[in-house]
Design a protein around this motif. Structure first.
Motif, PDB file in Angstrom:
ATOM      1  N   ARG A   1      -1.503  -9.576  -4.114  1.00 58.94           N
ATOM      2  CA  ARG A   1      -0.991 -10.701  -4.924  1.00 58.94           C
ATOM      3  C   ARG A   1      -1.946 -11.881  -4.834  1.00 58.94           C
ATOM      4  O   ARG A   1      -2.411 -12.246  -3.751  1.00 58.94           O
ATOM      5  N   SER A   2      -2.236 -12.465  -5.972  1.00 57.03           N
ATOM      6  CA  SER A   2      -3.055 -13.675  -6.044  1.00 57.03           C
ATOM      7  C   SER A   2      -2.284 -14.744  -6.813  1.00 57.03           C
ATOM      8  O   SER A   2      -1.117 -14.540  -7.193  1.00 57.03           O
ATOM      9  N   ALA A   3      -2.937 -15.863  -7.071  1.00 55.45           N
ATOM     10  CA  ALA A   3      -2.281 -16.957  -7.795  1.00 55.45           C
ATOM     11  C   ALA A   3      -1.929 -16.559  -9.220  1.00 55.45           C
ATOM     12  O   ALA A   3      -1.022 -17.139  -9.832  1.00 55.45           O
ATOM     13  N   THR A   4      -2.625 -15.566  -9.761  1.00 52.24           N
ATOM     14  CA  THR A   4      -2.386 -15.159 -11.147  1.00 52.24           C
ATOM     15  C   THR A   4      -1.489 -13.934 -11.273  1.00 52.24           C
ATOM     16  O   THR A   4      -1.213 -13.476 -12.384  1.00 52.24           O
ATOM     17  N   GLY A   5      -1.052 -13.389 -10.137  1.00 53.04           N
ATOM     18  CA  GLY A   5      -0.169 -12.236 -10.193  1.00 53.04           C
ATOM     19  C   GLY A   5      -0.665 -11.097  -9.327  1.00 53.04           C
ATOM     20  O   GLY A   5      -1.500 -11.282  -8.434  1.00 53.04           O
ATOM     21  N   TRP A   6      -0.159  -9.907  -9.606  1.00 48.79           N
ATOM     22  CA  TRP A   6      -0.491  -8.730  -8.813  1.00 48.79           C
ATOM     23  C   TRP A   6      -1.690  -7.995  -9.403  1.00 48.79           C
ATOM     24  O   TRP A   6      -1.820  -7.857 -10.617  1.00 48.79           O
ATOM     25  N   GLU A   7      -2.563  -7.532  -8.518  1.00 52.73           N
ATOM     26  CA  GLU A   7      -3.723  -6.737  -8.917  1.00 52.73           C
ATOM     27  C   GLU A   7      -3.644  -5.376  -8.241  1.00 52.73           C
ATOM     28  O   GLU A   7      -3.332  -5.277  -7.045  1.00 52.73           O
ATOM     29  N   LEU A   8      -3.926  -4.311  -8.980  1.00 53.73           N
ATOM     30  CA  LEU A   8      -3.900  -2.950  -8.440  1.00 53.73           C
ATOM     31  C   LEU A   8      -5.322  -2.424  -8.297  1.00 53.73           C
ATOM     32  O   LEU A   8      -6.118  -2.468  -9.238  1.00 53.73           O
TER      33      LEU A   8
ATOM     34  N   LEU B   1       0.842  -1.191   0.000  1.00 53.40           N
ATOM     35  CA  LEU B   1       0.000   0.000   0.000  1.00 53.40           C
ATOM     36  C   LEU B   1       0.879   1.243   0.000  1.00 53.40           C
ATOM     37  O   LEU B   1       1.758   1.404   0.844  1.00 53.40           O
ATOM     38  N   THR B   2       0.623   2.105  -0.974  1.00 55.21           N
ATOM     39  CA  THR B   2       1.317   3.385  -1.103  1.00 55.21           C
ATOM     40  C   THR B   2       0.261   4.470  -1.274  1.00 55.21           C
ATOM     41  O   THR B   2      -0.780   4.228  -1.899  1.00 55.21           O
ATOM     42  N   CYS B   3       0.514   5.656  -0.709  1.00 58.89           N
ATOM     43  CA  CYS B   3      -0.397   6.767  -0.980  1.00 58.89           C
ATOM     44  C   CYS B   3       0.357   7.912  -1.631  1.00 58.89           C
ATOM     45  O   CYS B   3       1.568   8.077  -1.439  1.00 58.89           O
ATOM     46  N   PHE B   4      -0.375   8.675  -2.423  1.00 60.92           N
ATOM     47  CA  PHE B   4       0.173   9.801  -3.163  1.00 60.92           C
ATOM     48  C   PHE B   4      -0.684  11.025  -2.846  1.00 60.92           C
ATOM     49  O   PHE B   4      -1.911  10.963  -2.920  1.00 60.92           O
ATOM     50  N   LEU B   5      -0.051  12.136  -2.459  1.00 60.38           N
ATOM     51  CA  LEU B   5      -0.773  13.322  -2.011  1.00 60.38           C
ATOM     52  C   LEU B   5      -0.805  14.384  -3.107  1.00 60.38           C
ATOM     53  O   LEU B   5       0.206  14.650  -3.758  1.00 60.38           O
ATOM     54  N   GLU B   6      -1.987  14.983  -3.274  1.00 58.54           N
ATOM     55  CA  GLU B   6      -2.151  16.133  -4.154  1.00 58.54           C
ATOM     56  C   GLU B   6      -2.759  17.268  -3.336  1.00 58.54           C
ATOM     57  O   GLU B   6      -3.813  17.093  -2.710  1.00 58.54           O
ATOM     58  N   TYR B   7      -2.111  18.418  -3.332  1.00 53.95           N
ATOM     59  CA  TYR B   7      -2.565  19.544  -2.526  1.00 53.95           C
ATOM     60  C   TYR B   7      -3.554  20.379  -3.340  1.00 53.95           C
ATOM     61  O   TYR B   7      -3.181  21.041  -4.306  1.00 53.95           O
ATOM     62  N   LEU B   8      -4.822  20.351  -2.930  1.00 57.05           N
ATOM     63  CA  LEU B   8      -5.880  20.997  -3.695  1.00 57.05           C
ATOM     64  C   LEU B   8      -6.007  22.480  -3.371  1.00 57.05           C
ATOM     65  O   LEU B   8      -6.227  23.294  -4.256  1.00 57.05           O
TER      66      LEU B   8
END
Length: 258
Positions: A207-214, A186-193
């Motif tokens: 990660r699952s049996a078929t690979g990585w899911e985002l 888990l990563t977060c990215f900040l945008e200053y509004l």
């Protein structure tokens, strides 16, 4: 629901305990140590009928469980997530806790205190983690603090922890790793509004049996300056006793109702 509540329901609630390290009881012990350092504890002399406490934004219950260990009962756990409140109830049951020691309340924390307790009846209110900046507007923070002051009995405690996001990060500094294990990242990215709001973009890889899911989701968070929060507490009628940087980058404020 607020945007933050929708974000947690859609993405983070299922992974919240993992985000805390994966061990709910260990996380509760950390909150217990923090509250003890602030001298927050139940006082049978002041509350002979029982020391009521309210945990605003309880999540899976690290603060709620800590409050029960400090002698508060009942502890009213307020959160918008039925799933997280169910996790808390199950964790409490596994420790052999009394069934009536915790009262889950599924709702927005705005307006929860007048519903949960009579004025001047609560021994402690906590709003920990980074819950306070999840409110939609700074006016909601002010209103909540006035609700806290009305709910607390004389001598009652209020503890809030939150991230002060007023200092703007730039470039790659805005990418913040939260936690990573073999099966999750888990990563977060900040945008200053604007001066009051930052957009938090969470990127969760699983990660699952078929690979990585985002999976991704975003929500706005308030930029609350430490001095402003302390001033709002005082304006609500609370006496600020402790206000400084604490663990995990969180600001810690402890106030008491005179």
């Amino acid at each position: 629901m607020t945007a933050a509540a929708e974000h947690y329901a859609r993405l983070l609630a299922a992974h919240y305990t993992w985000m805390l390290g994966g061990d709910l009881q260990a996380a509760a012990s950390g909150q217990l140590a923090l509250l003890r350092d602030l001298d927050v504890h139940a006082d049978p002399a002041a509350d002979p009928a029982g020391a009521v406490a309210v945990d605003l934004g309880s999540g899976p219950g690290t603060q709620t469980l800590a409050l029960t260990r400090l002698g508060f009962a009942p502890v009213i756990a307020v959160d918008t997530s039925d799933a997280l409140l169910a996790e808390l109830t199950a964790a409490h049951a596994r420790t052999g806790g009394a069934p009536d020691a915790i009262r889950p309340l599924c709702r927005d924390i705005r307006g929860a205190l007048p519903e949960a307790a009579d004025p001047a009846s609560v021994a402690a209110v906590v709003c920990m983690g980074d819950t306070l900046p999840h409110l939609p507007a700074k006016g909601d923070v002010t209103a909540l603090l006035h609700d806290v002051a009305r709910a607390l009995r004389p001598g009652g405690h209020f503890v809030v922890t939150y991230r002060d996001l007023t200092a703007e990060l730039h470039g790659t500094e805005r990418f913040l790793p939260v936690r990573s294990t073999e099966d999750r990242l888990l990563t977060c990215f900040l945008e200053y509004l604007d001066d009051d709001t930052v957009l938090v973009n969470d990127l969760l890889h699983t990660r699952s049996a078929t690979g990585w899911e985002l999976r991704t989701s975003s929500y706005p968070k308030l930029r609350l300056a430490a001095r402003w929060v302390a001033d709002q507490c005082r304006a609500a009628g609370l006496e600020v006793r402790h206000d400084e940087a604490g663990p995990r980058g969180l600001r810690v404020l402890h106030a008491v109702k005179p």
